[in-house]
Design a protein around this motif. Structure first.
Motif, PDB file in Angstrom:
ATOM      1  N   ILE A   1       0.755  -1.090  -0.001  1.00  0.00           N
ATOM      2  CA  ILE A   1       0.050   0.240  -0.050  1.00  0.00           C
ATOM      3  C   ILE A   1       0.793   1.179   0.030  1.00  0.00           C
ATOM      4  O   ILE A   1       0.208   2.523  -0.020  1.00  0.00           O
ATOM      5  CB  ILE A   1      -0.767   0.067   1.246  1.00  0.00           C
ATOM      6  CG1 ILE A   1       0.029  -0.058   2.415  1.00  0.00           C
ATOM      7  CG2 ILE A   1      -1.816  -1.008   1.237  1.00  0.00           C
ATOM      8  CD1 ILE A   1      -1.021   0.048   3.797  1.00  0.00           C
ATOM      9  N   LEU A   2       2.113   1.141  -0.036  1.00  0.00           N
ATOM     10  CA  LEU A   2       3.138   2.259  -0.147  1.00  0.00           C
ATOM     11  C   LEU A   2       3.615   2.800  -1.615  1.00  0.00           C
ATOM     12  O   LEU A   2       3.995   1.816  -2.191  1.00  0.00           O
ATOM     13  CB  LEU A   2       4.309   1.789   0.686  1.00  0.00           C
ATOM     14  CG  LEU A   2       5.063   2.920   1.277  1.00  0.00           C
ATOM     15  CD1 LEU A   2       4.215   4.018   2.387  1.00  0.00           C
ATOM     16  CD2 LEU A   2       6.421   2.711   2.037  1.00  0.00           C
ATOM     17  N   VAL A   3       3.077   3.986  -2.154  1.00  0.00           N
ATOM     18  CA  VAL A   3       3.620   4.420  -3.219  1.00  0.00           C
ATOM     19  C   VAL A   3       4.151   5.711  -3.272  1.00  0.00           C
ATOM     20  O   VAL A   3       4.032   6.425  -2.116  1.00  0.00           O
ATOM     21  CB  VAL A   3       2.396   4.291  -4.145  1.00  0.00           C
ATOM     22  CG1 VAL A   3       1.587   3.092  -4.221  1.00  0.00           C
ATOM     23  CG2 VAL A   3       1.245   5.385  -3.753  1.00  0.00           C
TER      24      VAL A   3
ATOM     25  N   THR B   1      -3.125  17.378  11.044  1.00  0.00           N
ATOM     26  CA  THR B   1      -3.032  16.352   9.713  1.00  0.00           C
ATOM     27  C   THR B   1      -2.592  15.094  10.225  1.00  0.00           C
ATOM     28  O   THR B   1      -1.329  15.063  10.882  1.00  0.00           O
ATOM     29  CB  THR B   1      -2.442  16.684   8.576  1.00  0.00           C
ATOM     30  OG1 THR B   1      -2.851  18.103   8.376  1.00  0.00           O
ATOM     31  CG2 THR B   1      -2.477  16.118   7.574  1.00  0.00           C
ATOM     32  N   PRO B   2      -3.176  13.878  10.321  1.00  0.00           N
ATOM     33  CA  PRO B   2      -2.687  12.698  10.628  1.00  0.00           C
ATOM     34  C   PRO B   2      -1.883  12.165   9.459  1.00  0.00           C
ATOM     35  O   PRO B   2      -2.037  12.224   8.377  1.00  0.00           O
ATOM     36  CB  PRO B   2      -3.935  11.626  10.568  1.00  0.00           C
ATOM     37  CG  PRO B   2      -4.909  12.251   9.840  1.00  0.00           C
ATOM     38  CD  PRO B   2      -4.639  13.800   9.825  1.00  0.00           C
TER      39      PRO B   2
ATOM     40  N   ALA C   1       4.514   9.373   5.254  1.00  0.00           N
ATOM     41  CA  ALA C   1       3.320   9.150   4.266  1.00  0.00           C
ATOM     42  C   ALA C   1       2.195   9.683   4.729  1.00  0.00           C
ATOM     43  O   ALA C   1       1.648   9.805   5.833  1.00  0.00           O
ATOM     44  CB  ALA C   1       3.297   7.452   3.749  1.00  0.00           C
ATOM     45  N   VAL C   2       1.326   9.992   3.599  1.00  0.00           N
ATOM     46  CA  VAL C   2       0.024  10.467   3.790  1.00  0.00           C
ATOM     47  C   VAL C   2      -0.968   9.561   3.133  1.00  0.00           C
ATOM     48  O   VAL C   2      -0.798   9.230   1.972  1.00  0.00           O
ATOM     49  CB  VAL C   2      -0.188  11.685   3.347  1.00  0.00           C
ATOM     50  CG1 VAL C   2      -1.613  12.449   3.518  1.00  0.00           C
ATOM     51  CG2 VAL C   2       1.011  12.876   3.992  1.00  0.00           C
TER      52      VAL C   2
ATOM     53  N   THR D   1       4.193   8.398  -0.308  1.00  0.00           N
ATOM     54  CA  THR D   1       5.595   8.915   0.856  1.00  0.00           C
ATOM     55  C   THR D   1       5.883  10.260   0.263  1.00  0.00           C
ATOM     56  O   THR D   1       5.963  10.742  -1.055  1.00  0.00           O
ATOM     57  CB  THR D   1       6.576   8.031   0.414  1.00  0.00           C
ATOM     58  OG1 THR D   1       6.959   7.840  -1.038  1.00  0.00           O
ATOM     59  CG2 THR D   1       6.304   6.416   0.870  1.00  0.00           C
ATOM     60  N   SER D   2       6.016  11.146   1.143  1.00  0.00           N
ATOM     61  CA  SER D   2       6.372  12.591   0.821  1.00  0.00           C
ATOM     62  C   SER D   2       7.840  12.825   1.114  1.00  0.00           C
ATOM     63  O   SER D   2       8.404  13.711   0.682  1.00  0.00           O
ATOM     64  CB  SER D   2       5.572  13.428   1.700  1.00  0.00           C
ATOM     65  OG  SER D   2       5.593  13.040   3.119  1.00  0.00           O
TER      66      SER D   2
END
Length: 426
Positions: free
Chosen positions: A316-318, A353-354, A367-368, A376-377
Motif C-alpha cells: 500500500i506504499l507508493v 493532519t494525521p 506518508a499521507v 510517501t512525501s
C-alpha cells in the motif's frame, strides 16, 4: 520432625539450642515408617519401588545406631557458637545450592532430619521426571494424530497442492522423529540431563517450523476460505473421537508450545536435584542449551513477523507518481509504525493532519493516506535525520525532525516522544 518451635523463630545462624527438642530415635523411626506408609500408590511402580528401597535403607541405618546425634562439648558441629561463625550462603549461588547449605545447618542440630529431607527431595525429583516423560508421551501422541488423521489423508486425496502442503505442514515428520528419539532416551536411560543434552542440538529444527507458525495458520485460514473440499474434510475429521474435537490449527501450534515448556520442566527437576547428584551438571548444561534454542526461535519469529508486516506495508506504499516503493531488504527491520499528527496553522484556523510514520532500523518514511494508499512525501536515511523534543504539555509531546542534507523545514508532529535511540523508539 517433632520440633517445638518458638512463636517467633530465630534465624538458623543465631538460634539457641534450647528452642529445639531433638526427638528420640524410636520416635523418628516411627515417623519414618509412617512416611513410608503414606507413599502414594503411584502408577509408576519403578518410582515407588525406588522410594521404598531408599526408605528401607534409611530405617536400617537408624536401627543400627549409626544416626545417633553428635555428642561433645565446646564448639560442636551443631553448637550455636559454631553456627554463628558460619557465613550465610551467597546470593549468587543457585537456589538449590543455597537450600542445601541451609539444610546442612539444620542437620547439624538434628542429624535425623537428613533422611527425611533426602526422601522428600528424591520423591519430588522423580515426580518432576515423570511429568517430563508423561507430557512428552502426550505430545508425541498429538503429533502422531496430526500426521495420521490430517497430513497423510490431505496428501493422499490431494486436497492441497504440494507447495501449499509445504507452507502449512513444513517438516512435521522430522520434528516427530526428534521427539521420538528423546522419549526413548528418557524412558531407557538413567541420566535425564544427558538425554536432554543429546537432543538439544536437534531441537534447533524447531527454529524454522516455529518461527513461521503464525504465517502457517494465516495461510491455512486463507486456503479454507476458498477450498470447499478441504473445509468439508476438516469438519468430518473434527468429529472423530481420537481427535478430541481439536481443530487443525490447534494441532499445528503444539510444537511451539512444547518447545517453550522444556525449560520450565528442566528447572523443576534441577530444583530437586542436589549438586552432588551425578545428573546435576548435565541438567545445568541441558537447561542452557535448550534455553538458547528457545531464545533463537523467538528471535526468528520476531524477524519473520517484522518481514510479514513490511510486506503488507509495501503493498500500500507508493510514491507521488503512484509507483510502488520497495522497502523489503534482508537487513532492514521495522521498529515502529504509528500515526502521528502534524499541526497546521492557517490565517484563521488551526488543524492537525494525521500522518503515518514508518521507522525502520535504517530509514524514516513519512506518508499521507490518499485513495486507500499511503503516498510517501519523504524517505530519509536515519544518519541524516535530526530529532528533537521541544515542548510537552500534559499527555501531548511535540517533536520535530528534519533531514540535515536537504535544507527542508523541520517537520513537526505530536503524539509520541522522539528519542535519540534510533533502534528503540521515536
Amino acid at each position: 520432625i517433632a520440633r517445638k518451635r518458638p512463636s517467633a523463630e530465630p534465624s538458623l545462624g543465631d538460634h539457641d539450642d534450647s528452642h529445639f527438642q531433638v526427638p528420640c530415635r524410636d520416635d523418628t523411626m516411627r515417623q519414618l515408617e509412617q512416611l513410608g506408609a503414606m507413599l502414594p500408590a503411584a502408577a509408576d511402580r519403578t518410582t515407588h519401588a525406588r522410594l521404598l528401597r531408599r526408605l528401607a535403607d534409611e530405617l536400617a541405618r537408624l536401627r543400627s545406631g549409626s544416626s545417633s546425634s553428635t555428642a561433645g562439648n565446646g564448639a560442636a558441629v551443631g553448637s550455636p557458637a559454631k553456627r554463628r561463625q558460619e557465613s550465610p550462603p551467597s546470593a549468587a549461588e543457585p537456589p538449590n545450592k543455597r537450600q542445601h547449605l541451609v539444610a546442612a545447618k539444620v542437620e547439624a542440630a538434628d542429624p535425623l532430619a537428613a533422611p527425611v529431607r533426602d526422601l522428600q527431595m528424591e520423591g519430588k525429583r522423580e515426580k518432576a521426571i515423570d511429568e517430563l516423560i508423561s507430557t512428552e508421551k502426550s505430545y508425541l501422541d498429538d503429533i502422531t494424530i496430526l500426521i495420521t488423521y490430517f497430513v497423510q489423508p490431505i496428501r493422499e486425496r490431494q486436497l492441497l497442492p504440494p507447495d501449499q502442503q509445504t507452507q502449512v505442514f513444513g517438516a512435521l515428520e522430522t520434528v516427530l522423529g526428534v521427539n521420538k528419539a528423546l522419549y526413548e532416551m528418557l524412558v531407557q536411560g538413567d541420566n535425564v540431563g544427558r538425554a536432554l543434552g543429546n537432543c538439544a542440538a536437534f531441537l534447533r529444527l524447531y527454529s524454522t517450523f516455529c518461527s513461521s507458525q503464525d504465517q502457517r495458520i494465516e495461510t491455512l485460514n486463507k486456503i479454507l476460505s476458498k477450498n470447499t473440499a478441504l473445509k468439508l474434510f476438516l469438519e468430518q475429521t473434527h468429529k472423530l473421537p481420537v481427535v478430541r474435537k481439536l481443530d487443525l490449527q490447534t494441532y499445528l501450534s503444539k510444537p511451539a508450545l512444547r518447545l517453550c515448556k522444556y525449560p520450565l520442566l528442566i528447572r523443576e527437576i534441577l530444583k530437586n536435584t542436589p549438586p552432588t547428584h551425578s545428573d546435576y551438571d548435565t541438567l545445568c548444561h541441558a537447561e542452557k542449551q535448550i534455553t538458547d534454542v528457545v531464545a533463537e526461535v523467538n528471535e526468528m519469529k520476531r524477524k519473520e513477523e517484522s518481514h510479514q508486516k513490511m510486506l503488507q506495508i509495501q503493498r500500500i506504499l507508493v510514491d507521488e507518481r503512484n509507483r510502488t516503493v520497495t522497502i523489503l531488504n534482508h537487513k532492514r527491520e521495522l521498529v515502529k509504525d504509528q500515526i502521528l499528527y502534524e499541526p497546521y496553522i492557517g490565517w484563521a484556523s488551526f488543524s492537525r493532519t494525521p500522518v503515518r510514520y514508518l521507522l525502520f532500523n535504517d530509514i524514516l518514511i513519512r506518508a499521507v493516506e490518499k485513495g486507500g494508499k499511503f503516498v510517501t512525501s519523504s524517505l530519509s536515511d536515519l544518519d541524516n535525520v535530526e530529532c528533537r523534543d521541544f515542548s510537552a504539555t500534559g499527555t501531548t509531546t511535540w517533536g520535530a525532525w528534519k533531514n540535515r542534507h536537504c535544507g527542508a523545514h523541520p517537520q513537526v508532529a505530536t503524539g509520541a516522544r522522539w528519542s535519540g535511540e534510533k533502534q528503540h523508539g521515536w
